[in-house]
Design an enzyme around this catalytic site. Structure first.
Site, PDB file in Angstrom:
ATOM      1  N   GLU A  78      -3.521  22.956  -3.264  1.00  0.00           N
ATOM      2  CA  GLU A  78      -4.790  23.034  -3.992  1.00  0.00           C
ATOM      3  C   GLU A  78      -4.498  23.482  -5.411  1.00  0.00           C
ATOM      4  OE1 GLU A  78      -8.523  23.761  -1.109  1.00  0.00           O
ATOM      5  OE2 GLU A  78      -7.161  25.449  -1.167  1.00  0.00           O
ATOM      6  N   HIS A 101     -17.430  24.946  -7.952  1.00  0.00           N
ATOM      7  CA  HIS A 101     -16.457  24.016  -7.351  1.00  0.00           C
ATOM      8  C   HIS A 101     -16.638  22.652  -8.011  1.00  0.00           C
ATOM      9  CE1 HIS A 101     -14.268  21.645  -4.429  1.00  0.00           C
ATOM     10  NE2 HIS A 101     -13.821  22.768  -3.885  1.00  0.00           N
ATOM     11  N   ARG A 107      -9.687  25.413 -11.268  1.00  0.00           N
ATOM     12  CA  ARG A 107     -11.035  24.963 -10.939  1.00  0.00           C
ATOM     13  C   ARG A 107     -12.021  24.960 -12.104  1.00  0.00           C
ATOM     14  NH1 ARG A 107     -12.676  27.170  -5.034  1.00  0.00           N
ATOM     15  NH2 ARG A 107     -11.303  25.630  -4.109  1.00  0.00           N
ATOM     16  N   ARG A 125     -11.128  32.842  -8.889  1.00  0.00           N
ATOM     17  CA  ARG A 125     -10.428  32.902  -7.607  1.00  0.00           C
ATOM     18  C   ARG A 125      -9.494  31.708  -7.420  1.00  0.00           C
ATOM     19  NH1 ARG A 125     -11.649  30.677  -2.486  1.00  0.00           N
ATOM     20  NH2 ARG A 125     -13.371  29.639  -3.521  1.00  0.00           N
TER      21      ARG A 125
HETATM   22  C1  SIN Z   1     -12.211  23.617  -0.733  1.00  0.00           C
HETATM   23  O1  SIN Z   1     -11.953  23.194   0.391  1.00  0.00           O
HETATM   24  O2  SIN Z   1     -12.126  22.948  -1.748  1.00  0.00           O
HETATM   25  C2  SIN Z   1     -12.706  25.023  -0.869  1.00  0.00           C
HETATM   26  C3  SIN Z   1     -11.597  25.964  -0.769  1.00  0.00           C
HETATM   27  C4  SIN Z   1     -11.941  27.242  -1.440  1.00  0.00           C
HETATM   28  O3  SIN Z   1     -12.961  27.344  -2.111  1.00  0.00           O
HETATM   29  O4  SIN Z   1     -11.148  28.172  -1.345  1.00  0.00           O
END
Ligand code: SIN
Length: 530
Positions: A126, A243, A289, A385
């Site tokens: 991620e 997000h 993000r 975060r």
């Molecule tokens: C996601 O699956 O994109 C969310 C993960 C997160 O916010 O930690």
């Protein structure tokens, strides 16, 4: 002036339930806390809906943990600190990444099934993680696997009582000691109380304050508001994380499209098919993000569009079905075939980094009151975060809260004062609670969203202040009315903090102060004197 309690009550007439440790909230933080507190005595878990319902249940991506062969807690530590834009606490982060390894192993021993290949855990990537570090379950159903595992363990534990459909109206509080909670039984419509020497708040976040959010209906900032009214310190309230990719289709829920889709090769294109992220950051779709969310908004403006598109064509159909069964199913319900069709997405409110200030043992500034998970601010997330650190935080600090609250629950002289409260409230008018809730969500989205500016923030502050006064003289429906008052209180703190912070840092972006300012490398806290 806000009332100390949102409802009248007289404890001496209420025949309250008693326990050693009271846990409010049933997500991964609350249930982990309950399991560990039960090593010391009786525990009651109070939840406003059903035990299984929580933010955790909806989490998709996974849990960040340094269990891969080429990884280490030190590398995870560095990535977390660097994402936090100068506001992480080094000690809490060290605790998070080191103890997280034990908590994940403990969850596995409780029966959580994370995805594996030939018996070995699978890791995905991620944004802003230096390596593949995210474990996941049933593809994109990680939260539900964790919740199911913890609910099973709690239900099998004879020392834990589960009290469902009880909305926590306010904390009982006497001489800077928390001694339980006043609840509203949603089934009977009656007020009740639970008395305990130790209370743990684990009620989750505040996403419902915004019109566009990945959070479920219940994320209404209740825990932060009830702690604040009792005198707890709230901190970092300006840091709401947006997000980048939420499903944006008329009529469809604002469903999260996990960042792991980009981690597995999904790319972002605008309505003209142009892969724009390469213009904004060298890490493209896997930039932090806040960078991706703002780039999407910028590109939407440039192309005069309400969304951009997530293109999964580099992911094979077999892999998409295995890794993202839930996303595939929900998109399918709205006529999108994954991975062939591109998914229309845009950012939405996702996770609040701020909350009730706690120390390393999850203690607040109120004796007997602990907090863990999203409702709290432990210092692990700073201003931004790192993806998938929140489930880890909920387990690590849930454990710590459970132990500390359990150890301190055997008080010899614990007595509850017969608290009685009557609101001096003149009811002058009826109020359409849902209408104010929707208006608040719109104002927050427009004025305290991804891009903020002084005049917008002032507008939000003024209108919320007006609604707050108005609601004090209005007849409100019970649970919805309580939620609305909590949301207004917390939204106002968010707008105030965002107004005060005259710089941009992490998830907080001011168009009128677009750069970080060194003297703002500090926290903004709020508290009421009680
Ligand atoms: C996601 O699956 O994109 C969310 C993960 C997160 O916010 O930690």
């Amino acid at each position: 002036m806000n009332p100390r309690y949102l409802a009248n009550f007289d404890l001496s007439k209420m025949n309250p339930a008693r326990t050693d440790v009271l846990v409010i909230g049933s997500g991964s933080a609350g249930l982990t806390a309950a399991l560990h507190a039960s090593e010391f005595g009786r525990v009651a878990v109070v939840t406003k809906s059903k035990i299984e319902e929580s933010n955790t249940l909806h989490a998709q991506g996974g849990v960040a943990v340094s269990l891969a062969g080429d990884d280490s807690w030190e590398k995870h530590f560095e990535d977390t600190i660097s994402a936090g834009a100068g506001l992480c606490g080094r000690k809490p982060v060290e605790i998070l990444v080191r103890e997280g390894i034990h908590r994940v192993n403990e969850l596995i021993s409780l029966g959580a099934n994370f995805d594996r290949h030939n018996g070995k855990l699978l890791f995905t990537r991620e944004a802003a993680h230096g390596r593949r570090r995210i474990i996941h379950a049933n593809g994109d159903n990680t939260g539900s696997e964790i919740e199911k595992t913890l609910v099973r363990a709690v239900k099998n534990n004879r020392r834990i009582d589960i009290i469902e459909d009880h909305y926590a109206i306010d904390l009982l509080h006497y001489k800077n000691r928390c001694c339980g909670v006043i609840t509203f039984n949603r089934k009977t419509g009656r007020k009740t109380a639970v008395i305990a020497p130790s209370t743990i708040l684990a009620t989750g976040g505040a996403g419902q304050i915004y019109r566009e959010t990945t959070n479920p209906e219940g994320a209404t900032a209740d825990g932060m508001a009830i702690a604040y009214r009792a005198g707890a310190v709230l901190t970092d309230m300006e840091f709401m994380q947006f997000h980048p990719t939420t499903l944006y289709l008329a009529g469809a829920p604002r469903f999260l499209i996990s960042e792991t889709v980009r981690g597995e090769g999904g790319i972002l294109v605008d309505r003209n098919g142009y892969r724009f992220m390469k213009d904004y950051h060298p890490l493209c779709e896997l930039a932090p993000r806040d960078v991706v969310s703002r780039a999407i908004v910028e590109q939407m403006k440039k192309t005069d569009s309400n969304f951009v598109l997530l293109d999964l064509s580099d992911i094979s159909a077999v892999k998409a079905a295995k890794r993202f069964p839930n996303i595939k199913r929900i998109c399918g319900d709205y006529g999108l075939k994954i991975p062939k069709d591109k998914i229309p997405v845009r950012p939405s409110a996702h996770y609040i980094m701020g909350g009730i200030r706690i120390n390393l043992n999850c203690e607040t500034n109120i004796r007997g009151l602990y907090a863990c998970g999203e409702v709290s601010c432990s210092g692990v997330h700073g201003a931004n975060r790192l993806a998938s650190n929140s489930l880890l935080e909920s387990m690590v600090f849930g454990f710590r809260a459970g132990i500390a609250a359990g150890q301190n629950s055997k008080l010899k002289n614990f007595k509850v004062h017969p608290i009685k409260y009557e609101i001096d409230r003149k009811i002058l008018r009826a109020l359409d609670v849902d209408d104010v809730r929707r208006s608040l969500q719109s104002v927050m989205w427009r004025c305290v969203g991804l891009e903020r500016e002084e005049h917008n923030l002032k507008e939000a502050y003024n209108i919320i202040t007006f609604w707050e006064k108005y609601i004090l003289s209005a007849m409100v429906k019970y649970t919805d009315g309580f939620e609305l008052q909590n949301m207004l209180m917390i939204a106002k703190l968010m707008a105030t903090a965002a107004l005060r912070r005259r710089e941009s840092r992490g998830a907080h972006y001011r168009t009128d102060f677009p750069k970080p300012v060194p003297r703002w490398k500090k926290h903004i806290g709020f508290s009421l004197k009680c």
